[in-house]
Motif scaffolding. Sequence first.
Motif, PDB file in Angstrom:
ATOM      1  N   VAL A 157       0.856  -1.189   0.000  1.00  0.00           N
ATOM      2  CA  VAL A 157       0.000   0.000   0.000  1.00  0.00           C
ATOM      3  C   VAL A 157       0.893   1.241   0.000  1.00  0.00           C
ATOM      4  CG1 VAL A 157      -1.729   1.329   1.271  1.00  0.00           C
ATOM      5  CG2 VAL A 157      -1.873  -1.168   1.195  1.00  0.00           C
ATOM      6  N   PRO A 158       0.866   2.038  -1.064  1.00  0.00           N
ATOM      7  CA  PRO A 158       1.753   3.206  -1.124  1.00  0.00           C
ATOM      8  C   PRO A 158       1.344   4.278  -0.112  1.00  0.00           C
ATOM      9  CG  PRO A 158       0.217   3.219  -2.970  1.00  0.00           C
ATOM     10  CD  PRO A 158       0.028   1.908  -2.274  1.00  0.00           C
ATOM     11  N   VAL A 159       2.343   4.941   0.458  1.00  0.00           N
ATOM     12  CA  VAL A 159       2.120   6.030   1.410  1.00  0.00           C
ATOM     13  C   VAL A 159       2.810   7.274   0.866  1.00  0.00           C
ATOM     14  CG1 VAL A 159       2.420   6.842   3.771  1.00  0.00           C
ATOM     15  CG2 VAL A 159       2.021   4.402   3.331  1.00  0.00           C
ATOM     16  N   THR A 160       2.043   8.326   0.654  1.00  0.00           N
ATOM     17  CA  THR A 160       2.566   9.567   0.084  1.00  0.00           C
ATOM     18  C   THR A 160       2.417  10.685   1.097  1.00  0.00           C
ATOM     19  OG1 THR A 160       1.882   8.859  -2.129  1.00  0.00           O
ATOM     20  CG2 THR A 160       2.368  11.197  -1.827  1.00  0.00           C
ATOM     21  N   LEU A 161       3.501  11.390   1.370  1.00  0.00           N
ATOM     22  CA  LEU A 161       3.479  12.526   2.301  1.00  0.00           C
ATOM     23  C   LEU A 161       3.818  13.805   1.558  1.00  0.00           C
ATOM     24  CD1 LEU A 161       4.741  12.821   5.896  1.00  0.00           C
ATOM     25  CD2 LEU A 161       5.671  14.410   4.212  1.00  0.00           C
ATOM     26  N   ARG A 162       3.020  14.826   1.792  1.00  0.00           N
ATOM     27  CA  ARG A 162       3.273  16.154   1.249  1.00  0.00           C
ATOM     28  C   ARG A 162       2.902  17.198   2.301  1.00  0.00           C
ATOM     29  NH1 ARG A 162       5.177  13.267  -2.100  1.00  0.00           N
ATOM     30  NH2 ARG A 162       5.066  13.410  -4.379  1.00  0.00           N
ATOM     31  N   MET A 163       3.337  18.419   2.075  1.00  0.00           N
ATOM     32  CA  MET A 163       2.946  19.513   2.945  1.00  0.00           C
ATOM     33  C   MET A 163       1.435  19.716   2.851  1.00  0.00           C
ATOM     34  SD  MET A 163       4.846  23.198   3.265  1.00  0.00           S
ATOM     35  CE  MET A 163       4.355  23.773   1.625  1.00  0.00           C
ATOM     36  N   ASP A 164       0.816  20.064   3.993  1.00  0.00           N
ATOM     37  CA  ASP A 164      -0.645  20.169   4.020  1.00  0.00           C
ATOM     38  C   ASP A 164      -1.183  21.215   3.050  1.00  0.00           C
ATOM     39  OD1 ASP A 164       0.310  22.343   5.489  1.00  0.00           O
ATOM     40  OD2 ASP A 164      -0.945  21.957   7.251  1.00  0.00           O
ATOM     41  N   GLY A 165      -0.433  22.285   2.828  1.00  0.00           N
ATOM     42  CA  GLY A 165      -0.877  23.309   1.893  1.00  0.00           C
ATOM     43  C   GLY A 165      -0.986  22.785   0.473  1.00  0.00           C
ATOM     44  N   LEU A 166      -0.055  21.917   0.086  1.00  0.00           N
ATOM     45  CA  LEU A 166      -0.115  21.318  -1.244  1.00  0.00           C
ATOM     46  C   LEU A 166      -1.308  20.374  -1.343  1.00  0.00           C
ATOM     47  CD1 LEU A 166       1.360  21.105  -3.976  1.00  0.00           C
ATOM     48  CD2 LEU A 166       2.458  19.052  -3.093  1.00  0.00           C
ATOM     49  N   ALA A 167      -1.555  19.628  -0.266  1.00  0.00           N
ATOM     50  CA  ALA A 167      -2.693  18.713  -0.270  1.00  0.00           C
ATOM     51  C   ALA A 167      -4.004  19.477  -0.424  1.00  0.00           C
ATOM     52  CB  ALA A 167      -2.697  17.891   1.018  1.00  0.00           C
ATOM     53  N   ILE A 168      -4.161  20.576   0.307  1.00  0.00           N
ATOM     54  CA  ILE A 168      -5.412  21.327   0.221  1.00  0.00           C
ATOM     55  C   ILE A 168      -5.561  21.959  -1.160  1.00  0.00           C
ATOM     56  CG2 ILE A 168      -4.660  23.598   1.031  1.00  0.00           C
ATOM     57  CD1 ILE A 168      -7.813  21.779   2.235  1.00  0.00           C
TER      58      ILE A 168
END
Length: 316
Positions: A115-126
Amino acid sequence: MTDSTVLVPLALAVDLGGTKVEAALVTDAGVVLPATRFRSPTGPGRTSEELQAAVDEVVTSALAALPADGLLVGVGVGSAGPVDEQHGLVSPLNMPVWRGYPLRDRVAAHVSADVPVTLRMDGLAITLAEHWVGAAQGHDHVMGMIVSTGVGGGLILHGRTVSGPTGNAGHVGHVECGGFDDPCACGGTGCLEAVASGPKTVAWAQRQGFTGTTGEELAAAYAAGDEVAVAAVKRSGRALGQAIAAATSLVDLEVVAIGGGFSHVSPDLFEYARQAVAERVEFGFVTKVRIVPTGLSQDGPLIGAAALVHRADVLR
């Protein structure tokens, strides 16, 4: 469940912010499944162990709520920044005990290796969420913003995310705004976050004699015409507009969509920001930018984290 049952693809969305961490399962239509949503407090007073326990609690609870017809296709983690995208590390400014913390791997330990796990800054996610199902649909040059305990942001240019070599591109909360001398925890002076975040706006109002302690109380005082509250919201709105004008000068934005708890202090906050942008009278490419409220519900940060999975084709 029979072999002919069609499984519903679901993303586990995790949103880590300055006051809380949330997790939920989200469909590929951007719908948060209510019975799978869990939250736990965070904040600068928590130890590293307490913060990790909070993350573990919401992640395990959400996973335990996976419906029988659901298929977990990935995990998206949106975190307050700065982040180290390549190594999956987070260093949230308002959580000093986490510096270079391996959040991605800690979350990945809860799911199977496939199962892939992707992390990004919350601002980019929003920003991804606004582009997908929010106020920026149909536009390819977008900045999403969160104005809350802190001020975050993210960029989509030419229809693709822009995160930079470390994952922190679009961190507009730490653009310095002219005419403000507020010290910022990042080491700068006059950063947007130091001026216009909810807590900093309330703190400025208190120094002018405001007796309230929360953004909600400031909003009520503003609505009642309290002079200090009005001055505080105007001040924050102007800083917001200055930062947006600077960002638009740099990357030629079409739309800036703003959410987060303090963005609801008053609709006038947006008008004050627009007035500051409008002063760039000789730059039509700047004054064209539309500043709009989020098109998302309070589920926005979770939808954004899920977009890291369901909209992976837009990630760069």
